[in-house]
Structures are given as structure tokens and as C-alpha cells.
Write an enzyme that holds these catalytic residues in place. Structure first.
Site, PDB file in Angstrom:
ATOM      1  N   ASP A 156       0.853  -1.190   0.000  1.00 13.66           N
ATOM      2  CA  ASP A 156       0.000   0.000   0.000  1.00 13.66           C
ATOM      3  C   ASP A 156       0.890   1.242   0.000  1.00 13.66           C
ATOM      4  OD1 ASP A 156      -2.174   1.689   0.177  1.00 13.66           O
ATOM      5  OD2 ASP A 156      -2.418   1.431   2.349  1.00 13.66           O
TER       6      ASP A 156
HETATM    7  C1  SPV Z   1      -7.193   1.698   3.425  1.00 14.35           C
HETATM    8  O1  SPV Z   1      -8.008   0.823   3.755  1.00 14.35           O
HETATM    9  O2  SPV Z   1      -6.476   1.611   2.419  1.00 14.35           O
HETATM   10  C2  SPV Z   1      -7.049   2.889   4.247  1.00 14.35           C
HETATM   11  C3  SPV Z   1      -7.230   2.805   5.690  1.00 14.35           C
HETATM   12  O3  SPV Z   1      -6.704   3.912   3.708  1.00 14.35           O
HETATM   13  S1  SPV Z   1      -5.668   2.591   6.383  1.00 14.35           S
HETATM   14  O4  SPV Z   1      -5.118   1.325   5.888  1.00 14.35           O
HETATM   15  O5  SPV Z   1      -5.874   2.563   7.807  1.00 14.35           O
HETATM   16  O6  SPV Z   1      -4.820   3.701   6.008  1.00 14.35           O
HETATM   17 MG    MG Z   2      -5.703   3.591   1.962  1.00 14.43          MG
END
Ligand code: SPV
Ligand code: MG
Length: 287
Positions: free
Chosen positions: A56
Site C-alpha cells: 500500500d
Molecule cells: C485503506 O483501507 O487503504 C485505508 C485505511 O486507507 S488505512 O489502511 O488505515 O490507512
Molecule cells: Mg488507503
């Protein structure tokens, strides 16, 4: 007509209840969320990335994200709220993405005030934010570009994630609402809701607030509703559930050389979720 964006808009503006958005990362998980009765799908950047086996951290391209969203949108009818990360670049990239989302029948997007490429909020790393002016310009450009009037552009401040303090979080949220954002997402990495409750108290219901209680998930929802929270995002739970069950079934098969002994969905469950029966009926009609 109650479009998905209109339903989302009403849900986030409705102070009499809290809407629940459950994470999905592909078509089938979006369908499962819909079946649960949730108010909407949270198309999570974190779990869409994980589903593609990447991090991510904007490793997924924005066209890959659009492809996933298209499957989710095609096979569901409830509102989809998209995690748009930082908007994949500057105001121009962000508004192009918004136009595409409107065409796909997506209900809304959340953009966060981080620098591109973003890093997941729970990773221990420096989380740098863009200037307030820069982010306000992005919000304005997106509001000016949406082709669906009810499409929601939600501003997420990462001020608390970046350890910039409560005053900075309130300041940023206020400027983002002034720039045209339809609601605020306030995020915290603390494992109690103390920061979120303090934010809500200071914010004083100035505009709808949406929260992501991944770390403080044991907290009762009612306290947030009383403080002006209208939406709660359960941001990664279907992915986490499926990783656990996928691991368990692999272990079980490798250990016992058979798939029995663990409860998993049947083949018929997949037929039902993908509406195979409708195709059988259509074949009688058209073949
Ligand atoms: C996601 O689900 O990608 C989010 C929430 O942005 S978090 O992972 O807490 O950033
Ligand atoms: Mg996110």
C-alpha cells in the site's frame, strides 16, 4: 431516482445514525459486503493492493485500481466509496480520476493530504503531508470536475498520523471543508479513541466526520455517533478474514492431503453469489 451517490450523500449527512462501510477488494468481496446489508463498500487502497500482492504505497497503478473498481461497480448496487489515496499525483491527476469514477457509477472518493507516493498510515515511517493550499486546490479541482452532482469528495487529513497535533488536524479539516469537501475522514493510529473523540469535540459537528477504527476497534459505536460521526469504515476486515481462512485451508490440505475438516464456502455458494441461475434461465430463453 436514488442513485448510489445520492444514497451515499444522504448517509454521510444523516446525523441520526451511523453508516457502516465494509472493505472490499474485488468483485466477489464487494458482493459479500452488499449481501451483509452494509450501507456501502469501502474500496480500500490497502487491500486492493494486497489482493494484487503489492504494498500500500502507490505500487498499484491508477488504471489497475479503476479496473478493480469497475468489477465491483458492475456486480453490486450499493454505494462504493473509493480510497483514492493522494489522487495519484496533483490536482489534475486527481480530477481525471474523479471523472472516471463518475462514469463508472462510483458514489464517492476519499483523498488524503499525504505526499505522493503515499505510505500506509500504520507503517512506522515518516508521513509527510502536502501544504494546505495544495490540497485545497486538489479538492476544488475535483469538485469542479465531478460530472455527477451527488458524487462525494471526502477529505482525509493525516495530521494525527503524521504527529502534527490536534490543532493542525482541526485547521486542515476546516480548510478542506471550506474548499468544498463533503465530509472529513479523521484517522488515528492510537489503540484507544482518545484522539478521535478529542477531534470530534473540537470539531463540534461543523461537517460530517467519518472514522476508520482499525486500531481502536473495541470502542462502542454509539459514543462516536453522539460526537457527530456519521460513517464508520471497517477498512480491511474481509481481506484479513480471507487471508486467515486461505492459510488454514492450505495448511490443512498439505497436512492431511484432503480439503475436508475446515468449514469453507461451497461451490454452490459461488454460483449463488455470481447469480449462475439467471444465466441458466437466460439460456432456456435465448439458446
Ligand atoms: C485503506 O483501507 O487503504 C485505508 C485505511 O486507507 S488505512 O489502511 O488505515 O490507512
Ligand atoms: Mg488507503
Amino acid at each position: 431516482m436514488m442513485t448510489r451517490s445520492k444514497i451515499l450523500r444522504q448517509a454521510i449527512q444523516d446525523c441520526t445514525g451511523v453508516s457502516l462501510f465494509l472493505e472490499a477488494h474485488n468483485g466477489i468481496s464487494a458482493k459479500i459486503v452488499e449481501k451483509s446489508g452494509a450501507n456501502g463498500v469501502w474500496a480500500s487502497g490497502f487491500t486492493m493492493s494486497a489482493a494484487m500482492g503489492v504494498r500500500d504505497a502507490n505500487e498499484l497503478s491508477w488504471t489497475q485500481v479503476l479496473d478493480i473498481l469497475e468489477s465491483m461497480s458492475n456486480c453490486t448496487n450499493i454505494p462504493i466509496l473509493v480510497d483514492g489515496d493522494t489522487g495519484h499525483g496533483n490536482f489534475n491527476n486527481a480530477r481525471i480520476f474523479v471523472k472516471k469514477l463518475c462514469l463508472m457509477g462510483i458514489a464517492g472518493v476519499v483523498y488524503e493530504d499525504k505526499l505522493f507516493p503515499k505510505m500506509n498510515s500504520f507503517v512506522t515511517a515518516a508521513h509527510s503531508l502536502v501544504d494546505i493550499d495544495n490540497f485545497c486546490g486538489k479538492i476544488k479541482a475535483c469538485k469542479d470536475s465531478q460530472t455527477d452532482n451527488d458524487f462525494c469528495i471526502i477529505a482525509r487529513t493525516e495530521a494525527l498520523i503524521a504527529n502534527l497535533g490536534m490543532d493542525e488536524a482541526i485547521k486542515r479539516a476546516s480548510f478542506y471543508i471550506e474548499a468544498g469537501a463533503d465530509a472529513i475522514v479523521i484517522h488515528s493510529k492510537k489503540d484507544t479513541p482518545v484522539e478521535i473523540l478529542e477531534f470530534c469535540k473540537k470539531w463540534n459537528k461543523k461537517a460530517p466526520v467519518i472514522i476508520i477504527p482499525t486500531k481502536y476497534e473495541a470502542s462502542p459505536i454509539v459514543q462516536f455517533q453522539e460526537m457527530g460521526v456519521t460513517g464508520i469504515i471497517f477498512a480491511n476486515h474481509l481481506m484479513r478474514a480471507s487471508i486467515k481462512v486461505m492459510n488454514d485451508i492450505c495448511q490443512n490440505i498439505m497436512k492431511h492431503h484432503k480439503s475436508t475438516g475446515l468449514e469453507i464456502a461451497s461451490v454452490e455458494d459461488i454460483f449463488t453469489l455470481t447469480n449462475m441461475q439467471a444465466l441458466i434461465e437466460d439460456e432456456k430463453k435465448y439458446l
